[in-house]
Design an enzyme around this catalytic site. Sequence first.
Site: not given
Length: 175
Positions: A144-146
Site C-alpha cells: 500500500p504505497c498509497h
Amino acid sequence: MDAMTHDPANETLCFGYGETKLGLVLVALSGRGVAAILLGDEPPALRRELAAACPGVRLIEDDDRLSGTVAKVVALIASPGRKLDLPLDLRGSELELAVWEALRGIPSGETRTYGALAKGLAVPATAQEVGAACAANRLAVAVPCHRVVKADGSISGYRWGVQRKRRLLNMEGVA
C-alpha cells in the site's frame, strides 16, 4: 523484475484483467505468487506497463486461469483494508524490499510520511529513496504505497495517479 533473482528468458507470467472502482486492474501471476497488480484505464496500456516492468519475460493472457486470483484482487481494491489471501512475488533491491515490507505494516486508515518511513527502516534511506521505492512498486494496494504522504500531510505522486491514491485513502477513511 530484479535480474539478480531470476532468469527472464525462462520465466512466464500469466495475467488477466478485472474491473474495479478505480478502473481496470491487470493481475500477473508467476510460479511464486502475484507478481504485479497494475491499475489503469485500457488493457493495451496495462500490458505495455507489465512488459516494461518485466523485460524478457514471456507474458500469457489467461483470464480463465486467473479468474479466482483477479476476483481476490478486485475484492482487495474494493476494500483496501483487508488482507490479500494470496502469496506475493516481491522482487527488488534490498532497499525496495525493506520499504515494501514497511508499507505492508501500515494499518488501513493510517498514513506515514516518506521521511518517517525512511527513519523506521532497518536499512539507511532518505525520504527520496522511499519515494523511488514506492514508484517502483508493481503491487498496487497489496503493497500500500498509497498510504505514504508528504511531510505536510498532502497527497503527492502515485504510480497510478493521484486521483486513485486519494480515492484509496478515502475508501480507508483517511481524511
